[in-house]
Write a protein that holds these residues in place. Sequence first.
Motif, PDB file in Angstrom:
ATOM      1  N   ARG A 102       0.671  -1.313  -0.016  1.00  0.00           N
ATOM      2  CA  ARG A 102      -0.203  -0.293   0.232  1.00  0.00           C
ATOM      3  C   ARG A 102       0.744   1.357   0.194  1.00  0.00           C
ATOM      4  O   ARG A 102       0.792   2.223  -0.868  1.00  0.00           O
ATOM      5  CB  ARG A 102      -1.065  -0.098   1.214  1.00  0.00           C
ATOM      6  CG  ARG A 102      -1.995  -1.035   1.015  1.00  0.00           C
ATOM      7  CD  ARG A 102      -3.071  -1.376   1.879  1.00  0.00           C
ATOM      8  NE  ARG A 102      -4.308  -2.267   1.409  1.00  0.00           N
ATOM      9  CZ  ARG A 102      -5.219  -2.692   2.529  1.00  0.00           C
ATOM     10  NH1 ARG A 102      -5.403  -2.026   3.384  1.00  0.00           N
ATOM     11  NH2 ARG A 102      -5.394  -3.518   1.905  1.00  0.00           N
TER      12      ARG A 102
ATOM     13  N   SER B  72       1.512   1.842  -3.236  1.00  0.00           N
ATOM     14  CA  SER B  72       0.916   2.274  -4.570  1.00  0.00           C
ATOM     15  C   SER B  72       0.726   3.381  -4.017  1.00  0.00           C
ATOM     16  O   SER B  72       0.357   4.559  -4.844  1.00  0.00           O
ATOM     17  CB  SER B  72      -0.009   1.563  -3.878  1.00  0.00           C
ATOM     18  OG  SER B  72      -0.386   0.283  -4.433  1.00  0.00           O
TER      19      SER B  72
ATOM     20  N   HIS C 162       7.382   3.519  -8.886  1.00  0.00           N
ATOM     21  CA  HIS C 162       7.159   1.846  -9.147  1.00  0.00           C
ATOM     22  C   HIS C 162       7.869   1.666  -8.995  1.00  0.00           C
ATOM     23  O   HIS C 162       9.375   1.552  -9.508  1.00  0.00           O
ATOM     24  CB  HIS C 162       6.301   1.795 -10.674  1.00  0.00           C
ATOM     25  CG  HIS C 162       5.987   1.116 -10.955  1.00  0.00           C
ATOM     26  ND1 HIS C 162       4.784   0.083  -9.685  1.00  0.00           N
ATOM     27  CD2 HIS C 162       5.898  -0.060 -11.665  1.00  0.00           C
ATOM     28  CE1 HIS C 162       4.343  -1.039 -10.560  1.00  0.00           C
ATOM     29  NE2 HIS C 162       5.164  -0.996 -11.079  1.00  0.00           N
TER      30      HIS C 162
END
Length: 157
Positions: free
Chosen positions: A65, A68, A77
């Motif tokens: 999380r 993200s 990323h």
Amino acid sequence: MKDRNNAVIRVVSGPDADKVVGLSRSSYRVIGRGARQTETVVLDHRDSAFEFDLNEDDLQMLIERVDSLEEQAIGVHHSGEQSLSEFERYTREPDIALNDGAVSRVHAVLVFGDFGIGLVDMGSKNGTRVNGQALDFSPVGEKDLIQLGSTELRISF
């Protein structure tokens, strides 16, 4: 000028109203229900700082999380799964124990990274809300009202 490397988390309503704790950049705090109803809201003594156990599954969910949140906010990323060693760039600060029966034992985690501050629900029974909206994870800022059980929190710098 505001210090953007240190945030203040204030309990604005609920059983622990007016309690305050800090959060530093590159750190995180676990928020949960204290083991005893008489417990204080913040365990800020280093010898008893970590009240809540995060098992391997909890850590993996937290890592995913936060990954993200980083991707949404700053376009970072991580290829594949981010490892625990990569997550170790965050320092765990003392846990926040709330005296609220509607808060799960390990309810949520606040993480302060390069993306700002993120709130991650750790699979709590009653959920976590930001400005009235249920969430699994979300960036949070100064204007946001965070609700865990009957406790409401605000962040400031």
